[in-house]
Design an enzyme around this catalytic site. Structure first.
Site, PDB file in Angstrom:
ATOM      1  N   PHE A 206      44.270  41.370  45.969  1.00 20.50           N
ATOM      2  CA  PHE A 206      44.706  40.122  46.342  1.00 20.50           C
ATOM      3  C   PHE A 206      45.985  39.733  45.722  1.00 20.50           C
ATOM      4  O   PHE A 206      46.312  38.878  45.631  1.00 20.50           O
ATOM      5  CB  PHE A 206      43.477  39.008  46.314  1.00 20.50           C
ATOM      6  CG  PHE A 206      42.298  39.248  46.902  1.00 20.50           C
ATOM      7  CD1 PHE A 206      42.220  39.494  48.261  1.00 20.50           C
ATOM      8  CD2 PHE A 206      41.321  39.239  45.870  1.00 20.50           C
ATOM      9  CE1 PHE A 206      41.039  39.773  49.002  1.00 20.50           C
ATOM     10  CE2 PHE A 206      40.164  39.527  46.664  1.00 20.50           C
ATOM     11  CZ  PHE A 206      39.786  39.656  47.920  1.00 20.50           C
ATOM     12  N   HIS A 207      46.607  40.676  45.578  1.00 17.78           N
ATOM     13  CA  HIS A 207      48.222  40.360  45.162  1.00 17.78           C
ATOM     14  C   HIS A 207      49.324  41.054  45.862  1.00 17.78           C
ATOM     15  O   HIS A 207      50.257  41.749  45.518  1.00 17.78           O
ATOM     16  CB  HIS A 207      48.354  40.980  43.633  1.00 17.78           C
ATOM     17  CG  HIS A 207      47.434  40.193  42.768  1.00 17.78           C
ATOM     18  ND1 HIS A 207      47.310  40.759  41.402  1.00 17.78           N
ATOM     19  CD2 HIS A 207      46.863  38.878  42.873  1.00 17.78           C
ATOM     20  CE1 HIS A 207      46.261  39.980  40.933  1.00 17.78           C
ATOM     21  NE2 HIS A 207      46.292  38.836  41.780  1.00 17.78           N
ATOM     22  N   PRO A 208      48.947  40.994  47.446  1.00 20.12           N
ATOM     23  CA  PRO A 208      50.349  41.909  47.963  1.00 20.12           C
ATOM     24  C   PRO A 208      51.618  41.192  47.947  1.00 20.12           C
ATOM     25  O   PRO A 208      51.833  39.915  47.963  1.00 20.12           O
ATOM     26  CB  PRO A 208      49.630  41.620  49.532  1.00 20.12           C
ATOM     27  CG  PRO A 208      48.651  40.341  49.467  1.00 20.12           C
ATOM     28  CD  PRO A 208      48.125  40.205  47.991  1.00 20.12           C
TER      29      PRO A 208
END
Ligand SMILES: Cc1cc2nc3c(=O)[nH]c(=O)nc-3n(C[C@H](O)[C@H](O)[C@H](O)COP(=O)(O)OP(=O)(O)OC[C@H]3O[C@@H](n4cnc5c(N)ncnc54)[C@H](O)[C@@H]3O)c2cc1C
Length: 273
Positions: A206-208
């Site tokens: 969840f680190h785009p």
């Protein structure tokens, strides 16, 4: 893109008139790819403490006494490590969390047994995805091509991280609490087995970032004052301006980008009158 800023040919194919051709919009999607290694243990974990009664008890314990599992964050231990000792910087982050769940394409299933999870992720991935519109309507979500394991170097690093986690869980402090490894769950793993496991089970952490990257090359979207190239008085101020991923979690760096963006806007720096 919906407003006509992006790759002109792409926009035209969705029936959108391009007001500014900027081919980098939506490209350079970077994300931290990870995989869940799960272990059933002989200790209470969040899995066994999640019911209504216990949640209320732990909530009250936290609220009234400042004690108990409610005081701790979800991820309780982190490791930054090198997949290869010759590397200058750590290229892997390991997360440890005292809860176990199974992710399916549709849902997150919290397991009933006491389970802990360790997640290795590639800190500076070479893999690169992109996103496009689905159509010309703002009602429909974009199409995201994450391509999380495109680069062979990311696969190799992640395999090293998985192996290291197994070493940690095989060492006495944790080994004496481990009942069984649930995932991957196969004792003898060749590198081909690991790769098959990764390609089946890997997920985003969840680190785009990166789809409006800062820079001066033809694929850059914003300049060093966060202004969109070629458009006056329009800025992007969020995680998407990072040209590459930071090694760790992205929330704090994004807040820094927000603070810096606010300063730039208030000072008028880079603004065209
Ligand atoms: C499940 C999950 C867990 C995470 N855990 C962590 C963590 O533990 N630690 C960490 O450091 N980072 C974590 N992150 C990453 C961190 O949350 C993000 O890096 C950060 O929030 C990015 O900030 P942003 O401002 O770029 O985007 P966002 O925080 O996503 O903000 C975008 C905003 O734009 C709004 N918006 C969207 N479309 C429109 C529109 N058309 N019009 C108006 N507004 C719109 C959205 O509602 C939202 O408020 C996590 C992310 C997720 C998804």
């Amino acid at each position: 893109m919906l407003s006509g800023v992006g790759d002109a040919a792409d926009l035209t194919s969705f029936g959108i008139e391009a007001c500014h051709h900027l081919p980098g919009v939506g490209k350079n999607l970077r994300d931290h790819v990870g995989v869940y290694l799960t272990y059933r243990v002989d200790q209470a974990t969040y899995n066994t403490e999640a019911g209504l009664f216990k949640s209320a008890l732990h909530g009250a314990n936290w609220l009234l006494r400042g004690r108990g599992p409610g005081t701790a964050p979800g991820a309780q231990a982190m490791v930054f490590m090198r997949s290869d000792p010759s590397l200058r910087d750590p290229d892997l982050q390991l997360h440890f969390t005292p809860v176990g769940y199974k992710l399916t394409p549709d849902e997150l299933i919290v397991l009933k047994d006491p389970v802990v999870t360790a997640i290795p992720n590639v800190s500076r991935p070479e893999s690169c995805g992109h996103l496009t519109l689905r159509n010309g309507s703002f009602r429909d979500p974009p199409r995201i091509f994450a391509r999380l394991l495109d680069a062979e170097s990311d696969v190799r690093a992640l395999i090293a991280g998985c192996k290291y986690i197994r070493r940690i869980f095989a060492a006495p402090p944790l080994a004496r609490h481990v009942i069984e490894e649930l995932a991957p769950g196969k004792p003898e793993m060749t590198d081909a087995d690991w790769e098959e496991f990764l390609r089946r089970e890997s997920v985003t952490v969840f680190h785009p970032v990166g789809t409006c990257k800062m820079g001066a090359d033809p694929t850059a979207v914003v300049d060093s004052t966060l202004r969109v190239h070629g458009i006056e008085n329009l800025r992007v101020v969020d995680a998407s301006i990072m040209p590459h991923l930071v090694s760790g979690n992205t929330n704090a760096p994004t807040m820094m980008i927000g603070e810096r963006g606010a300063d730039l806007i208030l000072s008028g720096e880079g603004r065209k009158e």
